[in-house]
Design an enzyme around this catalytic site. Sequence first.
Site, PDB file in Angstrom:
ATOM      1  N   GLU A 278      -9.492   0.107  -4.342  1.00 43.68           N
ATOM      2  CA  GLU A 278     -10.557  -1.092  -3.619  1.00 43.68           C
ATOM      3  C   GLU A 278     -11.231  -0.200  -3.103  1.00 43.68           C
ATOM      4  O   GLU A 278     -12.581  -0.476  -2.607  1.00 43.68           O
ATOM      5  CB  GLU A 278      -9.750  -1.987  -3.637  1.00 43.68           C
TER       6      GLU A 278
ATOM      7  N   ARG B 264     -16.683  -2.636 -19.478  1.00 44.60           N
ATOM      8  CA  ARG B 264     -15.838  -4.182 -18.506  1.00 44.60           C
ATOM      9  C   ARG B 264     -15.138  -3.986 -17.165  1.00 44.60           C
ATOM     10  O   ARG B 264     -14.470  -2.821 -17.249  1.00 44.60           O
ATOM     11  CB  ARG B 264     -15.289  -5.157 -19.015  1.00 44.60           C
TER      12      ARG B 264
ATOM     13  N   ARG C 152     -14.407  -0.355 -26.068  1.00 40.92           N
ATOM     14  CA  ARG C 152     -15.057  -0.946 -24.366  1.00 40.92           C
ATOM     15  C   ARG C 152     -14.245  -0.082 -23.818  1.00 40.92           C
ATOM     16  O   ARG C 152     -13.338   0.529 -23.599  1.00 40.92           O
ATOM     17  CB  ARG C 152     -15.217  -1.921 -24.346  1.00 40.92           C
TER      18      ARG C 152
ATOM     19  N   HIS D 244      -5.296 -10.382  -5.174  1.00 43.56           N
ATOM     20  CA  HIS D 244      -3.418 -10.726  -4.405  1.00 43.56           C
ATOM     21  C   HIS D 244      -3.547 -10.716  -5.664  1.00 43.56           C
ATOM     22  O   HIS D 244      -1.920 -11.806  -4.820  1.00 43.56           O
ATOM     23  CB  HIS D 244      -4.046 -11.873  -3.731  1.00 43.56           C
TER      24      HIS D 244
ATOM     25  N   ASP E 124       0.698  -1.417   0.046  1.00 40.97           N
ATOM     26  CA  ASP E 124      -0.390  -0.007  -0.286  1.00 40.97           C
ATOM     27  C   ASP E 124       0.880   1.407  -0.149  1.00 40.97           C
ATOM     28  O   ASP E 124       0.154   2.213  -0.411  1.00 40.97           O
ATOM     29  CB  ASP E 124      -0.700   0.492   1.270  1.00 40.97           C
TER      30      ASP E 124
ATOM     31  N   MET F 208      -5.665  -3.141  -5.287  1.00 40.88           N
ATOM     32  CA  MET F 208      -5.679  -2.878  -3.434  1.00 40.88           C
ATOM     33  C   MET F 208      -5.250  -2.035  -3.296  1.00 40.88           C
ATOM     34  O   MET F 208      -4.864  -0.953  -4.210  1.00 40.88           O
ATOM     35  CB  MET F 208      -5.006  -4.215  -3.302  1.00 40.88           C
ATOM     36  N   GLY F 209      -4.743  -1.709  -2.401  1.00 39.67           N
ATOM     37  CA  GLY F 209      -4.031   0.241  -1.314  1.00 39.67           C
ATOM     38  C   GLY F 209      -4.703   0.381   0.220  1.00 39.67           C
ATOM     39  O   GLY F 209      -4.373   1.353   0.125  1.00 39.67           O
TER      40      GLY F 209
ATOM     41  N   GLN G 142      -1.425  -9.179  -6.793  1.00 42.45           N
ATOM     42  CA  GLN G 142      -0.740  -7.822  -6.626  1.00 42.45           C
ATOM     43  C   GLN G 142       0.273  -8.194  -5.989  1.00 42.45           C
ATOM     44  O   GLN G 142       1.314  -7.725  -5.655  1.00 42.45           O
ATOM     45  CB  GLN G 142      -1.360  -6.739  -6.283  1.00 42.45           C
ATOM     46  N   ARG G 143       0.077  -9.155  -4.594  1.00 39.89           N
ATOM     47  CA  ARG G 143       0.753  -9.716  -3.800  1.00 39.89           C
ATOM     48  C   ARG G 143       1.839 -10.962  -4.211  1.00 39.89           C
ATOM     49  O   ARG G 143       2.079 -11.355  -3.441  1.00 39.89           O
ATOM     50  CB  ARG G 143       0.063  -9.717  -2.822  1.00 39.89           C
TER      51      ARG G 143
HETATM   52  O1  F6P Z   1      -2.786  -3.958   3.497  1.00 39.10           O
HETATM   53  C1  F6P Z   1      -2.075  -5.152   2.006  1.00 39.10           C
HETATM   54  C2  F6P Z   1      -2.878  -5.458   1.246  1.00 39.10           C
HETATM   55  O2  F6P Z   1      -2.987  -6.154   0.431  1.00 39.10           O
HETATM   56  C3  F6P Z   1      -4.749  -4.270   0.762  1.00 39.10           C
HETATM   57  O3  F6P Z   1      -4.254  -3.646   0.188  1.00 39.10           O
HETATM   58  C4  F6P Z   1      -5.950  -4.949   1.066  1.00 39.10           C
HETATM   59  O4  F6P Z   1      -6.732  -3.805   1.159  1.00 39.10           O
HETATM   60  C5  F6P Z   1      -5.759  -6.015   2.644  1.00 39.10           C
HETATM   61  O5  F6P Z   1      -4.537  -6.244   2.268  1.00 39.10           O
HETATM   62  C6  F6P Z   1      -6.278  -7.322   1.721  1.00 39.10           C
HETATM   63  O6  F6P Z   1      -5.904  -8.806   2.599  1.00 39.10           O
HETATM   64  P1  F6P Z   1      -6.016  -9.652   2.675  1.00 39.10           P
HETATM   65  O7  F6P Z   1      -5.493 -10.232   2.129  1.00 39.10           O
HETATM   66  O8  F6P Z   1      -6.144 -10.328   4.090  1.00 39.10           O
HETATM   67  O9  F6P Z   1      -7.222 -10.354   1.906  1.00 39.10           O
END
Ligand code: F6P
Length: 353
Positions: free
Chosen positions: A223, A270, A164, A276, A129, A171-172, A278-279
């Site tokens: 989000e 759309r 479109r 996730h 974030d 996220m963030g 992104q993680r």
């Molecule tokens: O804080 C990091 C984050 O990826 C946020 O951007 C997101 O809202 C949240 O974690 C999602 O959390 P979880 O992995 O518990 O769904």
Amino acid sequence: MPRKIGILTGGGDCPGLNPAIRGAVIQALDLGYECWGLEEGWKGLIEGNARKLTLSDVEGIVGQGGTILGTSRTNPFKKEKGVEKALESLKSLGLYSLIAMGGEDTLGVAQRLYAEHQVKVVGVPKTMDNDLSATDYTFGFDTATTIAVDAAEKLIDTGKSHRRVMVLEVMGREAGWVALFTGMAAGADYIAIPEKPFDETEMLEQIKVAYQRKKHALVVVSEALKFPKSASNGNVIPEKDDFGHTLLKEQGTGDTVAKMIEKGTGIETRAAVIGHIQRGGKPTLFDRMLATRVGMKSAQMTHAGQFGRMAAMRGSEIIDVSLKEAAGTLKKVSKDWIIAAQTLCAKRETVSR
Ligand code: F6P
């Protein structure tokens, strides 16, 4: 007997945690310490669940996403006898000090353990974030946003083909950094973030103009966007985590915005949510280097007795700052950034003034 350092990763994972663990362990071993990894964040400390970390545990992990220690959103201050158990584990495991890697929640616990229970703890900032105010950047952000930019460019391709409007939800949490950087870097036509009150009319006008020019448009939304009551899904009772944060997974921000656009412009729209994705994955070069440097710094700070403090990036330097400062106010997107993004998105030809 070497002193033992406990290392934990808490909160949402992000690319960079493994290089940070590696940096901390290699530096700590070099300074004569033994390293112990606590499993799944503060949960591992409460349960006394730890394993010794050797060179071979960390040697090959610099390019790996996730965290080899596991993580959780456990808050010892919210669990029955959580703090008591955590303090007992420190003793029974024979830990001299802790290195806590996390965002505002994990670091907030670290700060309280230090201030209220004199636990020797050093913080390492992480979060996709990028919302910690005591450091210029947190690792995880660069990788997450690079992934989001890639997704945005893919949406532009398909949006162009089908004429479109495409909406990308990223996220963030309460900070709009991921959406802002994604939109600016991918060439979005509108960016909506929590720091700027949502203006439906402005968004629709801007999309109509962009669509008229090129027959497609891209919108990037955070989000955690807040809508006027009529537009949001009022039936959902939001779930909260141990730290009181609303879980945003069911908010449906991207879909809500897409429906608004279709209704307000008549253009087929759309939405895509990358969540996730992104993680995960390999950390970028920037995140590897930042994570490695703050990880190493945390071991150096332990050696220097700089407890109650956090490794941080200021300019191109890695310095130490107080945990109190780090876990205090969140770093939100400032007005200057909002103006710059709006100029880029609006993309006007020369206007006479
Ligand atoms: O804080 C990091 C984050 O990826 C946020 O951007 C997101 O809202 C949240 O974690 C999602 O959390 P979880 O992995 O518990 O769904």
